[in-house]
Write an enzyme that holds these catalytic residues in place. Sequence first.
Site, PDB file in Angstrom:
ATOM      1  N   GLN A  60     -16.771  46.341   8.740  1.00 37.64           N
ATOM      2  CA  GLN A  60     -16.439  46.470   9.952  1.00 37.64           C
ATOM      3  C   GLN A  60     -15.348  46.430  10.702  1.00 37.64           C
ATOM      4  O   GLN A  60     -15.064  47.041  10.880  1.00 37.64           O
ATOM      5  CB  GLN A  60     -17.812  46.221  11.141  1.00 37.64           C
ATOM      6  CG  GLN A  60     -18.697  46.609  11.057  1.00 37.64           C
ATOM      7  CD  GLN A  60     -19.848  45.966  12.306  1.00 37.64           C
ATOM      8  OE1 GLN A  60     -20.444  45.299  11.913  1.00 37.64           O
ATOM      9  NE2 GLN A  60     -20.010  46.068  13.030  1.00 37.64           N
ATOM     10  N   PHE A 118     -23.835  46.505  12.060  1.00 38.96           N
ATOM     11  CA  PHE A 118     -24.211  45.995  13.115  1.00 38.96           C
ATOM     12  C   PHE A 118     -23.474  45.265  14.304  1.00 38.96           C
ATOM     13  O   PHE A 118     -25.005  44.153  14.922  1.00 38.96           O
ATOM     14  CB  PHE A 118     -26.014  45.881  13.011  1.00 38.96           C
ATOM     15  CG  PHE A 118     -27.138  46.691  12.533  1.00 38.96           C
ATOM     16  CD1 PHE A 118     -27.643  48.507  12.457  1.00 38.96           C
ATOM     17  CD2 PHE A 118     -27.798  46.687  10.435  1.00 38.96           C
ATOM     18  CE1 PHE A 118     -27.711  48.855  12.001  1.00 38.96           C
ATOM     19  CE2 PHE A 118     -28.299  47.325  10.696  1.00 38.96           C
ATOM     20  CZ  PHE A 118     -28.363  48.763  11.215  1.00 38.96           C
ATOM     21  N   GLU A 151     -18.495  42.143  10.872  1.00 42.42           N
ATOM     22  CA  GLU A 151     -17.425  41.969  12.451  1.00 42.42           C
ATOM     23  C   GLU A 151     -16.293  41.344  11.551  1.00 42.42           C
ATOM     24  O   GLU A 151     -14.995  41.737  10.715  1.00 42.42           O
ATOM     25  CB  GLU A 151     -17.384  41.898  13.403  1.00 42.42           C
ATOM     26  CG  GLU A 151     -16.322  42.087  14.503  1.00 42.42           C
ATOM     27  CD  GLU A 151     -16.749  42.142  15.387  1.00 42.42           C
ATOM     28  OE1 GLU A 151     -17.679  42.819  16.017  1.00 42.42           O
ATOM     29  OE2 GLU A 151     -15.811  41.964  16.802  1.00 42.42           O
ATOM     30  N   ARG A 174     -19.918  38.112  27.456  1.00 49.77           N
ATOM     31  CA  ARG A 174     -20.304  39.708  27.524  1.00 49.77           C
ATOM     32  C   ARG A 174     -21.389  39.448  28.284  1.00 49.77           C
ATOM     33  O   ARG A 174     -22.003  40.597  28.791  1.00 49.77           O
ATOM     34  CB  ARG A 174     -20.277  40.825  26.231  1.00 49.77           C
ATOM     35  CG  ARG A 174     -20.694  41.862  26.648  1.00 49.77           C
ATOM     36  CD  ARG A 174     -20.207  42.806  25.459  1.00 49.77           C
ATOM     37  NE  ARG A 174     -19.105  43.343  25.401  1.00 49.77           N
ATOM     38  CZ  ARG A 174     -18.967  44.386  25.658  1.00 49.77           C
ATOM     39  NH1 ARG A 174     -19.583  45.619  26.032  1.00 49.77           N
ATOM     40  NH2 ARG A 174     -17.704  44.961  25.500  1.00 49.77           N
ATOM     41  N   ARG A 193     -24.685  43.803  18.059  1.00 50.56           N
ATOM     42  CA  ARG A 193     -25.363  45.364  18.464  1.00 50.56           C
ATOM     43  C   ARG A 193     -25.251  44.143  20.262  1.00 50.56           C
ATOM     44  O   ARG A 193     -26.809  43.731  20.337  1.00 50.56           O
ATOM     45  CB  ARG A 193     -26.074  46.192  17.655  1.00 50.56           C
ATOM     46  CG  ARG A 193     -26.281  47.341  18.727  1.00 50.56           C
ATOM     47  CD  ARG A 193     -27.284  48.410  17.474  1.00 50.56           C
ATOM     48  NE  ARG A 193     -27.410  49.605  17.675  1.00 50.56           N
ATOM     49  CZ  ARG A 193     -28.467  50.559  17.164  1.00 50.56           C
ATOM     50  NH1 ARG A 193     -29.078  50.083  16.574  1.00 50.56           N
ATOM     51  NH2 ARG A 193     -27.314  51.746  17.483  1.00 50.56           N
ATOM     52  N   PHE A 240     -23.468  42.555  21.638  1.00 51.93           N
ATOM     53  CA  PHE A 240     -22.600  41.234  21.735  1.00 51.93           C
ATOM     54  C   PHE A 240     -23.015  40.338  23.034  1.00 51.93           C
ATOM     55  O   PHE A 240     -21.930  40.240  23.749  1.00 51.93           O
ATOM     56  CB  PHE A 240     -21.437  41.878  21.319  1.00 51.93           C
ATOM     57  CG  PHE A 240     -20.080  41.531  21.550  1.00 51.93           C
ATOM     58  CD1 PHE A 240     -19.841  40.784  19.828  1.00 51.93           C
ATOM     59  CD2 PHE A 240     -19.412  40.683  22.008  1.00 51.93           C
ATOM     60  CE1 PHE A 240     -19.089  40.207  19.721  1.00 51.93           C
ATOM     61  CE2 PHE A 240     -18.077  40.137  21.644  1.00 51.93           C
ATOM     62  CZ  PHE A 240     -17.695  39.986  20.518  1.00 51.93           C
ATOM     63  N   THR A 277     -13.122  43.368  25.385  1.00 50.46           N
ATOM     64  CA  THR A 277     -13.511  42.661  26.811  1.00 50.46           C
ATOM     65  C   THR A 277     -11.695  41.858  25.991  1.00 50.46           C
ATOM     66  O   THR A 277     -10.693  42.077  27.013  1.00 50.46           O
ATOM     67  CB  THR A 277     -13.668  42.288  27.054  1.00 50.46           C
ATOM     68  OG1 THR A 277     -14.345  41.092  25.839  1.00 50.46           O
ATOM     69  CG2 THR A 277     -15.110  42.469  27.506  1.00 50.46           C
ATOM     70  N   ALA A 306     -18.319  47.253  19.339  1.00 50.85           N
ATOM     71  CA  ALA A 306     -18.434  47.792  20.783  1.00 50.85           C
ATOM     72  C   ALA A 306     -18.425  48.584  21.310  1.00 50.85           C
ATOM     73  O   ALA A 306     -17.855  49.345  22.346  1.00 50.85           O
ATOM     74  CB  ALA A 306     -16.600  46.552  21.182  1.00 50.85           C
ATOM     75  N   GLU A 365     -24.347  50.097  20.648  1.00 51.76           N
ATOM     76  CA  GLU A 365     -24.398  49.645  21.450  1.00 51.76           C
ATOM     77  C   GLU A 365     -25.783  50.025  22.491  1.00 51.76           C
ATOM     78  O   GLU A 365     -26.729  49.100  22.587  1.00 51.76           O
ATOM     79  CB  GLU A 365     -23.444  48.476  21.822  1.00 51.76           C
ATOM     80  CG  GLU A 365     -22.777  47.697  20.815  1.00 51.76           C
ATOM     81  CD  GLU A 365     -21.784  46.991  21.103  1.00 51.76           C
ATOM     82  OE1 GLU A 365     -21.069  47.461  22.095  1.00 51.76           O
ATOM     83  OE2 GLU A 365     -21.540  45.951  20.856  1.00 51.76           O
TER      84      GLU A 365
END
Lengths: 815, 483
Positions: A198, A229, A233, A311, A343, A345, A498, A567, A768
Amino acid sequence: MSVSKPLPHDAARLHVTGAARYVDDIPTPARCLHLAFGLSQVAAGRIKSIDLEAVRHAPGVVGVWEANDLPSDCDCSPSAHDEPMLSGKTIHYFGQPVFLVAATSYLAARKAVKAAEILFETRDAILTIDDALAAESRFEDGPRVWSKGDAGEAIDTAPHRIEGEIEMGGQEHFYLEGQTALAIPQEGGDILVHASTQHPTEIQHKVAHALHLPMHGVRVETRRMGGGFGGKESQGNALAIACAVVAAKTGRPAKMRYDRDDDFMITGKRHDFRIAYRAGFDAEGRVLGVEFVQYARCGWAQDLSLPVADRAMLHADNAYHLPAIRIESHRLRTNTQSATAFRGFGGPQGMLGIERVMDHVAHHLGTDPLAVRRANYYAAAQDVDAGGGPAPRSAQPNAPRDISGPKKDADSTTRGASPTVSQMPGAPQPDRVRAPQHQTTPYGQAVTDFILHAMTDRLERDADYTKRRETIAAWNAQSPVLKRGIALTPVKFGISFTLTHLNQAGALVHVYQDGSIAMNHGGTEMGQGLFQKVAQVAASRFGLSPEAIRITATDTAKVPNTSATAASSGSDLNGMAVKAACDTIRDRMAEHLARLYQTEPGTVRFADGHVHVGDAVLSFGEAATLCYEGRVSLSSTGFYKTPGLQWDRIKGRGRPFFYFAYGAACTEVVVDSLTGEYRILRADILHDCGTSLNPALDIGQIEGGYVQGVGWVTTEELVWDSEGRLRTHAPSTYKIPACSDRPDVFHVALWDGANREDTIYRSKAVGEPPFMLGISALMALSDAISAHGSRYPDLHAPATPERVLSAIQRVRDGD
Amino acid sequence: MAQLLRRIEGATLEQGQFWYSGRFFTMDITFLLNGESVSLRDVAPTVTLLDWLREERGLTGTKEGCNEGDCGACTVMVADVEGAKALNACILFLPQLHGKAVRTVEGLSGPDGGLHPVQSAMVDHHGSQCGFCTPGFVVSMAVAHLNGDTAHDDALAGNLCRCTGYAPIIRAAQAAEQAPVPDWLEPAKGFRMPQQPAPLDMAPDSADALADALLRTPDATLIAGATDVGLWVTKGLRDLGPVLFLGRCTDLQQIEETEDGLRIGAAVTMDRMLLAMRDRHPSYAEMIRRYGSAQVRAAATIGGNVANGSPIGDNPPALIALDARLHLRCGQDRRVMAIEDFFIAYGQQDRAPGEFVEAITIPVQKDRLRVYKLSKRFDQDISAVCGAFSITVEDDIVTAARIAFGGMAGIPKRASHVERALVGKPWSDATLASTQDAWEEDFAPMTDMRASAGYRLDSARNMLRRYFLEDRGEAVSVLEVTP
């Protein structure tokens, strides 16, 4: 116009014919080496002795490396520089890569690994939340605490109080395509990496670091992933680095893919959480004060755990206005796989905490949980738009920028980088945050776009909630063994990284002289349909149909410095960047054509596959040819950055999100009180995608997100044994939803309304948010279990049949 | 010398061959691949179809998702004289294909590139997202379509999708139901191999031949469907030594009515067992539906599920409750035993070297059987507990009880104390309550990743209650509740 059309996924035909190419499908280059990791067989301790002679001499083996044989520490971390690719002497978790084998075939590499003889000196592993608390094993110096008002006082003086605790398990991504990378050496020491990731820029950055190359020496290409998903990442870093290192050492191509069991054992999963809560409320169930203590089990390395835990705190309110709240967040370090992005997060965990409170409050008062939820909703958008006080401002709105240069730990490419204040110097203060003080989130962001009242009304009506609730009560009264339950729960999810500087994207668009268009951007395709959505944007800008657009693989050589496709930001960011690039070219074309036809550029229209210039109508191809011959640049980059963000993660104040995406789901279940088995009978969903860029793809995200969310709270159970060994490491033991687990009746509708913020065609992010609609299934189970007695079920997630039966026994024993 | 041996072993490992008793074992096989005849010489017996397709033939449409037969991403269509089935290519050894016809996702589209109706429907109904599971789904759907099977949830229970939530896939399957089978697939229906496949050393073609071969090579691993043995190779990375493939022993694949009851050959696959049980013991058939996916049921055999002695195999409890007999054979010697006597202890069965399971007989009886399979997920999941009950009640008195469980002990085991506590007693709540302690005399289950010991005991007890309530006409199955 191409946008808003329910077109199929751009690769659908390739998918169904087996022609869609994933990394392992790329024809294996000649002399390619195949890699495998040898894994630790203990959770914590040291390597006493290691004998890899038999591995070296195993058939087909070309090379074997331990940590100190590598050109660098080959750090794989997206944050704290704490993940050497190979363990070295110290072992941090069961499954940690200890050594690397390169062999002439995949099977030879895997078989060779088994010949290793390693003696481990074990020490007591820190496995559970309680272990970590007892040992003060954590990331950051102590718990992070955010508060608004005096929650303790509000709870203590409230007419009613509850307290409790909910545990929620982690979740394996179970992308159908396991982690895979292929590195091919190039001339001059450069390297080309094909990775299922990703985040191509992060792979580029980490490979460059490992090989001591500048980033321009590494090119990363990603055509598509077989599911991500969040699991791709940061978790693909190790494979890409391993391939690159072997390729650099041997001059041969190198490929690595984890066997499914290895993938489970090595890679991180969703963070499991325990959330303790205390709430005070009035007779209508309005929460006056609430306290949460969130314990996140982060695993052995920091990875993305800090922003995940942040988060979770940022979603502790979900859709509810909480006048007084205190959130304490513990980021615990354990000897297990390093938990990572998945997904939502952290959002799902935080949200489940407050949904549990709403359910518990309703049970305490004996009222319909939906009434309690509504009583606590934020005020509707139209009620808060006018007037209001000043925007909440950070204490240091223009904090001086740290110009001391990159630290060793810093990886500013990823969400793992966590500066305290996240804001561009001189960035404008948010101008849309005017709202009454009573209408702010616990972190001070004004909620100006709240549409859940109307959405809930409609879903309640469409799902026939009230009547079904009565029908279910009557049915339960005459059914001693089986009981039904129903729940309607909302979702409000904050959209933006964020870490503010990640909210940027680039694009590259070429118009060829025949009018065909090649488009590239920094987003990656993992099944979500991003490429199609963005192609629809590009086509719309030129007045063409999407077939005119060729979507090409994500490539760090075409668009640099990209953020992870994560995100939910993919189409928001890249759609805007592509739009900017297209508009630049379109304006140049319009200017040239207007000059040729002696009219005003502003009157040139691009529509229906044609360009209208004055009285002339040109095909787009003719127009492109004219522009080419007129020496007009038909290629452009595009760039976008999300406006108005500002966030202080230490204080927990600011505007981290550009806007919120909303949804609601109503789920009905039936539960067997003899075994705890259950089924989902029906689900009705209403979800907000703003003005959808592609309703078919959006509905696909919603259906799929819901079922994945249901999996998280029902059958997907990760079990580690007392030695810290993950016992559910394959689909034989780890159960994601199967076909028959989807609801018998499954209605999904899109809320019809534009995004109030100026996003790409006023759409909203959809990756998400729908995942958290699955929470309604857990609440419906709680409702069904409640029919067995008066005590609150205290149902934990995942609510396996075993947990459900035990909750039923608790509820009955409480009578 | 050591170096030389290593080199030889190196070659064997590289190619998946193995070295045994001084010679290589390889096989020459012939099959159809997407309509074209393929003859392979010197095939190592444990090369999987999936690896061969992807690595040797460059047919990368068939995907590896789990390499253990649980996700269906590698599903292929395999046809023989009995028709077309969906099978998992990841645990299918090449010799199992000898004389059959294989069709991969690449072979579903027409010669001119025209899409199969299920492929078009998947595009039209947005049935793919990441696309990685899609080839497997499409093949499973095409097999169901060819066979006129519209029970889509069952046909697709062995195909996992992580993106879509399945709804659009089912919509696609429904939309394609009425479309005719494309011309280019018609031959799969009336399957004919162009020539008689040659005999194979390691694939005896009768029970007699198998008995002989096993006497000569008593340590051979028997491979029928390879749904278990396949994992020894793909996950355990074991070199199996000598193997014998049972797929050509047609006499072991027969189901016959005999004086002793229904005689089921050991190599009868679970999909045929399901059909055989559907009218006789529907609850058993329903358990088989959930026991494994279509792909697994089409490969796995009843003999294999019994002979491997797994404490969590789902057939043994049902067979014990039905008072089935096990027929063992060694050379020309045969013996028959009550099936529960076969299981001695965990990992230990009453089977001598050179001996094999030839058949199982189920006595004719009035159907009182209920089989309750308990797992985290309904479909394609290994049982935490599998309880089988056959309780005879005359004039409200229990006159006979056969109760057996999987997942409650190291072997499939009868609940003898519970049975004794029931027989001769009134069929009543009070009698059920009186069995409370007997359960712990019968079972001391373990805690593992599937369930805790306490839950296993509680749910086992409650299954007896479920049987009782079901007998009284109460609604007890969540699978039978409609929205």
